[in-house]
Design a protein around this motif. Structure first.
Motif, PDB file in Angstrom:
ATOM      1  N   MET A  68       7.641  -2.509 -11.942  1.00 49.32           N
ATOM      2  CA  MET A  68       8.564  -3.565 -11.624  1.00 49.32           C
ATOM      3  C   MET A  68       7.943  -4.922 -11.916  1.00 49.32           C
ATOM      4  SD  MET A  68      10.276  -1.999  -8.159  1.00 49.32           S
ATOM      5  CE  MET A  68      11.516  -3.241  -8.008  1.00 49.32           C
ATOM      6  N   VAL A  69       6.659  -5.048 -11.670  1.00 52.21           N
ATOM      7  CA  VAL A  69       5.980  -6.313 -11.921  1.00 52.21           C
ATOM      8  C   VAL A  69       6.053  -6.663 -13.405  1.00 52.21           C
ATOM      9  CG1 VAL A  69       3.763  -7.516 -11.781  1.00 52.21           C
ATOM     10  CG2 VAL A  69       4.499  -6.058  -9.915  1.00 52.21           C
ATOM     11  N   VAL A  70       6.010  -5.645 -14.258  1.00 51.52           N
ATOM     12  CA  VAL A  70       6.104  -5.868 -15.702  1.00 51.52           C
ATOM     13  C   VAL A  70       7.415  -6.573 -16.045  1.00 51.52           C
ATOM     14  CG1 VAL A  70       6.236  -4.707 -17.944  1.00 51.52           C
ATOM     15  CG2 VAL A  70       4.644  -3.878 -16.218  1.00 51.52           C
ATOM     16  N   LYS A  71       8.476  -6.275 -15.314  1.00 51.35           N
ATOM     17  CA  LYS A  71       9.788  -6.880 -15.534  1.00 51.35           C
ATOM     18  C   LYS A  71       9.957  -8.198 -14.777  1.00 51.35           C
ATOM     19  CE  LYS A  71      11.652  -3.607 -18.043  1.00 51.35           C
ATOM     20  NZ  LYS A  71      12.224  -3.811 -19.348  1.00 51.35           N
ATOM     21  N   GLY A  72       8.904  -8.681 -14.108  1.00 46.53           N
ATOM     22  CA  GLY A  72       8.982  -9.944 -13.390  1.00 46.53           C
ATOM     23  C   GLY A  72       9.497  -9.821 -11.966  1.00 46.53           C
ATOM     24  N   ILE A  73       9.575  -8.609 -11.445  1.00 49.48           N
ATOM     25  CA  ILE A  73      10.041  -8.380 -10.076  1.00 49.48           C
ATOM     26  C   ILE A  73       8.818  -8.168  -9.198  1.00 49.48           C
ATOM     27  CG2 ILE A  73      11.383  -6.846  -8.598  1.00 49.48           C
ATOM     28  CD1 ILE A  73      12.973  -6.067 -11.147  1.00 49.48           C
ATOM     29  N   SER A  74       8.707  -8.934  -8.116  1.00 50.50           N
ATOM     30  CA  SER A  74       7.554  -8.761  -7.236  1.00 50.50           C
ATOM     31  C   SER A  74       7.677  -7.443  -6.473  1.00 50.50           C
ATOM     32  CB  SER A  74       7.428  -9.935  -6.267  1.00 50.50           C
ATOM     33  OG  SER A  74       8.550  -9.976  -5.420  1.00 50.50           O
ATOM     34  N   CYS A  75       6.536  -6.879  -6.145  1.00 53.26           N
ATOM     35  CA  CYS A  75       6.518  -5.552  -5.528  1.00 53.26           C
ATOM     36  C   CYS A  75       5.354  -5.477  -4.542  1.00 53.26           C
ATOM     37  CB  CYS A  75       6.358  -4.509  -6.634  1.00 53.26           C
ATOM     38  SG  CYS A  75       6.329  -2.823  -6.045  1.00 53.26           S
ATOM     39  N   ILE A  76       5.603  -4.942  -3.366  1.00 52.82           N
ATOM     40  CA  ILE A  76       4.557  -4.730  -2.373  1.00 52.82           C
ATOM     41  C   ILE A  76       4.423  -3.231  -2.148  1.00 52.82           C
ATOM     42  CG2 ILE A  76       3.860  -5.074   0.022  1.00 52.82           C
ATOM     43  CD1 ILE A  76       5.480  -7.664  -0.007  1.00 52.82           C
ATOM     44  N   ILE A  77       3.196  -2.730  -2.263  1.00 48.92           N
ATOM     45  CA  ILE A  77       2.933  -1.309  -2.047  1.00 48.92           C
ATOM     46  C   ILE A  77       2.113  -1.177  -0.772  1.00 48.92           C
ATOM     47  CG2 ILE A  77       1.793   0.746  -2.950  1.00 48.92           C
ATOM     48  CD1 ILE A  77       2.323  -0.394  -5.758  1.00 48.92           C
ATOM     49  N   ILE A  78       2.589  -0.363   0.142  1.00 46.86           N
ATOM     50  CA  ILE A  78       1.891  -0.143   1.412  1.00 46.86           C
ATOM     51  C   ILE A  78       1.481   1.323   1.474  1.00 46.86           C
ATOM     52  CG2 ILE A  78       2.082  -0.185   3.911  1.00 46.86           C
ATOM     53  CD1 ILE A  78       4.250  -2.384   3.514  1.00 46.86           C
ATOM     54  N   ASP A  79       0.202   1.550   1.636  1.00 48.33           N
ATOM     55  CA  ASP A  79      -0.318   2.914   1.715  1.00 48.33           C
ATOM     56  C   ASP A  79      -1.470   2.915   2.702  1.00 48.33           C
ATOM     57  OD1 ASP A  79      -1.380   5.516   1.210  1.00 48.33           O
ATOM     58  OD2 ASP A  79      -0.612   5.428  -0.832  1.00 48.33           O
ATOM     59  N   LYS A  80      -1.545   3.908   3.559  1.00 45.99           N
ATOM     60  CA  LYS A  80      -2.633   3.934   4.535  1.00 45.99           C
ATOM     61  C   LYS A  80      -3.948   4.394   3.927  1.00 45.99           C
ATOM     62  CE  LYS A  80      -1.745   8.474   6.580  1.00 45.99           C
ATOM     63  NZ  LYS A  80      -1.426   9.172   7.824  1.00 45.99           N
ATOM     64  N   ARG A  81      -3.882   4.992   2.734  1.00 47.06           N
ATOM     65  CA  ARG A  81      -5.112   5.382   2.049  1.00 47.06           C
ATOM     66  C   ARG A  81      -5.711   4.166   1.348  1.00 47.06           C
ATOM     67  NH1 ARG A  81      -2.278  10.617  -0.691  1.00 47.06           N
ATOM     68  NH2 ARG A  81      -2.122  11.854   1.184  1.00 47.06           N
ATOM     69  N   ASN A  82      -6.967   4.273   0.947  1.00 48.56           N
ATOM     70  CA  ASN A  82      -7.608   3.132   0.286  1.00 48.56           C
ATOM     71  C   ASN A  82      -7.386   3.147  -1.227  1.00 48.56           C
ATOM     72  OD1 ASN A  82      -9.250   5.251  -0.328  1.00 48.56           O
ATOM     73  ND2 ASN A  82     -11.154   4.270   0.268  1.00 48.56           N
ATOM     74  N   TYR A  83      -6.402   3.909  -1.698  1.00 52.44           N
ATOM     75  CA  TYR A  83      -6.035   3.946  -3.114  1.00 52.44           C
ATOM     76  C   TYR A  83      -4.526   4.166  -3.205  1.00 52.44           C
ATOM     77  CZ  TYR A  83      -6.352   8.891  -1.981  1.00 52.44           C
ATOM     78  OH  TYR A  83      -6.205  10.112  -1.382  1.00 52.44           O
ATOM     79  N   VAL A  84      -3.973   3.795  -4.354  1.00 50.46           N
ATOM     80  CA  VAL A  84      -2.547   3.971  -4.586  1.00 50.46           C
ATOM     81  C   VAL A  84      -2.374   5.077  -5.614  1.00 50.46           C
ATOM     82  CG1 VAL A  84      -0.443   2.859  -5.423  1.00 50.46           C
ATOM     83  CG2 VAL A  84      -2.107   1.551  -4.100  1.00 50.46           C
ATOM     84  N   SER A  85      -1.633   6.080  -5.298  1.00 44.77           N
ATOM     85  CA  SER A  85      -1.267   7.174  -6.210  1.00 44.77           C
ATOM     86  C   SER A  85      -0.880   8.415  -5.422  1.00 44.77           C
ATOM     87  CB  SER A  85      -2.384   7.510  -7.194  1.00 44.77           C
ATOM     88  OG  SER A  85      -3.529   7.992  -6.528  1.00 44.77           O
ATOM     89  N   GLY A  86      -0.934   8.340  -4.131  1.00 48.77           N
ATOM     90  CA  GLY A  86      -0.524   9.480  -3.320  1.00 48.77           C
ATOM     91  C   GLY A  86      -1.364  10.713  -3.603  1.00 48.77           C
ATOM     92  N   ASN A  87      -0.699  11.851  -3.711  1.00 43.05           N
ATOM     93  CA  ASN A  87      -1.407  13.114  -3.925  1.00 43.05           C
ATOM     94  C   ASN A  87      -1.757  13.364  -5.384  1.00 43.05           C
ATOM     95  OD1 ASN A  87      -1.331  13.624  -1.230  1.00 43.05           O
ATOM     96  ND2 ASN A  87       0.362  15.028  -1.322  1.00 43.05           N
TER      97      ASN A  87
END
Length: 65
Positions: free
Chosen positions: A1-20
């Protein structure tokens, strides 16, 4: 979404983003921490976008019968 100019907030309790689908490099080998994953998609644009962030190998499963 950021590539298209839309701001995005990602919230994850792990210390990395990508889930499983998280991988880490151990002795120059990429290890899937939670096991391998199959990304089911038949939309070429979505496949290409996903591959901007992770290397994936095309796989097609066929059933006979």
């Amino acid at each position: 979404m950021v590539v298209k100019g839309i701001s995005c907030i990602i919230i994850d309790k792990r210390n990395y983003v990508s889930g499983n689908v998280y991988t880490e490099k151990i002795n120059d080998i990429i290890v899937h921490k939670y096991g391998t994953h199959i990304f089911h998609i038949n939309i070429k644009k979505a496949w290409e976008y996903m591959n901007l962030f992770a290397h994936a190998i095309f796989y097609m499963e066929e059933y006979l019968g």
